[in-house]
Enzyme design. Structure first.
Site, PDB file in Angstrom:
ATOM      1  N   THR A 125     -30.869 -62.538 -55.649  1.00 25.90           N
ATOM      2  CA  THR A 125     -30.116 -62.062 -56.803  1.00 25.90           C
ATOM      3  C   THR A 125     -29.463 -63.290 -57.412  1.00 25.90           C
ATOM      4  O   THR A 125     -29.188 -64.249 -56.703  1.00 25.90           O
ATOM      5  CB  THR A 125     -28.999 -61.080 -56.361  1.00 25.90           C
ATOM      6  OG1 THR A 125     -29.546 -60.072 -55.525  1.00 25.90           O
ATOM      7  CG2 THR A 125     -28.335 -60.421 -57.543  1.00 25.90           C
TER       8      THR A 125
ATOM      9  N   ARG B 149     -37.246 -48.081 -56.895  1.00 26.72           N
ATOM     10  CA  ARG B 149     -36.005 -48.423 -56.191  1.00 26.72           C
ATOM     11  C   ARG B 149     -35.095 -49.307 -57.050  1.00 26.72           C
ATOM     12  O   ARG B 149     -35.537 -50.227 -57.706  1.00 26.72           O
ATOM     13  CB  ARG B 149     -36.345 -49.128 -54.873  1.00 26.72           C
ATOM     14  CG  ARG B 149     -35.129 -49.548 -54.048  1.00 26.72           C
ATOM     15  CD  ARG B 149     -34.738 -50.999 -54.280  1.00 26.72           C
ATOM     16  NE  ARG B 149     -33.588 -51.395 -53.449  1.00 26.72           N
ATOM     17  CZ  ARG B 149     -32.923 -52.541 -53.583  1.00 26.72           C
ATOM     18  NH1 ARG B 149     -33.309 -53.405 -54.509  1.00 26.72           N
ATOM     19  NH2 ARG B 149     -31.900 -52.812 -52.804  1.00 26.72           N
TER      20      ARG B 149
ATOM     21  N   GLY C 188     -31.295 -51.402 -56.733  1.00 27.36           N
ATOM     22  CA  GLY C 188     -30.256 -51.872 -55.821  1.00 27.36           C
ATOM     23  C   GLY C 188     -28.875 -51.851 -56.457  1.00 27.36           C
ATOM     24  O   GLY C 188     -28.629 -51.151 -57.437  1.00 27.36           O
ATOM     25  N   ASP C 189     -27.986 -52.656 -55.913  1.00 29.11           N
ATOM     26  CA  ASP C 189     -26.595 -52.643 -56.368  1.00 29.11           C
ATOM     27  C   ASP C 189     -26.362 -53.453 -57.636  1.00 29.11           C
ATOM     28  O   ASP C 189     -25.398 -53.208 -58.360  1.00 29.11           O
ATOM     29  CB  ASP C 189     -25.681 -53.170 -55.260  1.00 29.11           C
ATOM     30  CG  ASP C 189     -25.945 -54.645 -54.940  1.00 29.11           C
ATOM     31  OD1 ASP C 189     -27.115 -54.974 -54.661  1.00 29.11           O
ATOM     32  OD2 ASP C 189     -25.009 -55.456 -54.965  1.00 29.11           O
TER      33      ASP C 189
ATOM     34  N   THR D  37     -24.354 -60.205 -53.901  1.00 26.83           N
ATOM     35  CA  THR D  37     -25.740 -60.421 -53.504  1.00 26.83           C
ATOM     36  C   THR D  37     -25.877 -60.031 -52.045  1.00 26.83           C
ATOM     37  O   THR D  37     -25.083 -60.459 -51.211  1.00 26.83           O
ATOM     38  CB  THR D  37     -26.187 -61.880 -53.706  1.00 26.83           C
ATOM     39  OG1 THR D  37     -27.481 -62.056 -53.113  1.00 26.83           O
ATOM     40  CG2 THR D  37     -25.223 -62.876 -53.076  1.00 26.83           C
ATOM     41  N   GLY D  38     -26.852 -59.203 -51.743  1.00 31.63           N
ATOM     42  CA  GLY D  38     -27.025 -58.771 -50.357  1.00 31.63           C
ATOM     43  C   GLY D  38     -27.947 -57.588 -50.251  1.00 31.63           C
ATOM     44  O   GLY D  38     -28.711 -57.296 -51.177  1.00 31.63           O
TER      45      GLY D  38
ATOM     46  N   GLY E  86     -28.730 -54.363 -50.919  1.00 28.67           N
ATOM     47  CA  GLY E  86     -28.164 -53.534 -51.970  1.00 28.67           C
ATOM     48  C   GLY E  86     -27.716 -52.154 -51.549  1.00 28.67           C
ATOM     49  O   GLY E  86     -26.685 -51.652 -52.013  1.00 28.67           O
TER      50      GLY E  86
END
Length: 310
Positions: free
Chosen positions: A177, A205, A207-208, A228-229, A231
């Site tokens: 990210t 899909r 993510g965050d 970042t990680g 999500g």
């Protein structure tokens, strides 16, 4: 001005000198582009957007041009931007062929009367607003293709790279990210995040990163955060907004709040990754619970740093 280019298993022993130099150079270029806006008395919103355009154009980072392949063998990109002075925000998810998804997110914020657009509708809006598009070939990179090819016939997904020795690139997982946060000379805050998501992801899909309050949040009262990680865990934790809440309602400092979310709350649910943040007083923090995070910081007092490893 603070930026990140992803977190995860980023180890010096897995990095070649040339690749390390390339990552450092990419982060420096983005930091310089964003900070140049602030130096010219530009807004924090324009600064974070400028930084992310540079990272989206760099094939090393999983956003824009460097986005990973989905299960269908295409790129589906997500991005968000938020103005802390107004709480206005713009997000896009699942967009295709958009050269700079962060520019489209900014158009959503400023010109759509909406906050979040997805899929074909977001692409239609991009065309209407004259946002630059690119053919599929622009988004092709051999090492992204090779990493997808290794798992495309399975139901597995990769958080970013499980690198084979493609150009001696790194091995192991990285949460790909890019993000930026900024505080301008008027004390206005902004945050922006952009991603290509997970390699081999399916079912559309998301993510965050494009979710306001999860991967991206800005509020002049408290802070600007970009995450970042993994999500799914950041979504469950409403991670970015949680930092703001801890500052507003418990009186924690930026660093205290970020540390609690990253190293306590997220760890309890096995959420790996990190975040960058800045507050209205110009305090900044870069906190992660993974072995590394591509990151950089630059302040008006001359302090500057770029880091990859813990």
């Amino acid at each position: 001005m603070v930026i990140h280019g992803g977190a995860g298993t980023i180890l010096k022993e897995d990095m070649t000198p040339d690749l390390e130099k390339a990552y450092m150079g990419g982060l420096q270029a983005a930091l310089d582009a964003g900070f140049a806006v602030l130096e010219k008395e530009g807004s924090s919103v324009n600064a974070v957007k400028a930084a992310l355009v540079i990272l989206e154009d760099n094939v090393l980072f999983n956003a824009g041009r460097g986005s990973v392949f989905t299960k269908k063998g295409v790129q589906e990109m997500d991005a968000a931007i938020m103005d802390g002075s107004t709480l206005n925000a713009g997000s896009v998810a699942g967009v295709r062929n958009v050269r700079n998804p962060i520019e489209l997110a900014a158009e959503v914020m400023r010109n759509s009367n909406h906050v979040f657009l997805s899929g074909k509708g977001a692409n239609d809006f991009a065309i209407k607003q004259g946002v630059k598009l690119e053919p599929d070939e622009y988004f092709f990179s051999q090492f992204r293709y090779d990493q997808w090819k290794a798992i495309r016939d399975s139901d597995n997904y990769s958080l970013d790279h499980t690198h084979q020795r493609v150009e001696e690139l790194m091995r192991d997982k990285k949460f790909g990210t890019v993000g930026a946060v900024a505080c301008d000379r008027n004390g206005n805050l902004a945050a922006a995040t952009s991603t290509g998501g997970m390699t081999n992801k399916k079912y559309g899909r998301i993510g965050d990163s494009p979710l306001i309050g999860c991967g991206t949040y800005a509020n002049n009262k408290t802070c600007a955060i970009s995450c970042t990680g993994h999500g799914e865990m950041f979504i469950r934790a409403v991670a970015a907004y949680d930092v703001s809440c801890l500052m507003e309602y418990k009186g924690l400092t930026l660093e205290e709040a970020m540390n609690m979310v990253v190293n306590e709350k997220l760890l309890k649910i096995h959420g790996e990754g990190g975040m960058i943040g800045v507050d209205g007083n110009g305090n900044a923090a870069m906190i992660f619970n993974s072995p590394g995070m591509y990151r950089g910081l630059r302040c008006s007092d001359g302090h500057a740093e770029i880091g990859l490893y813990r």
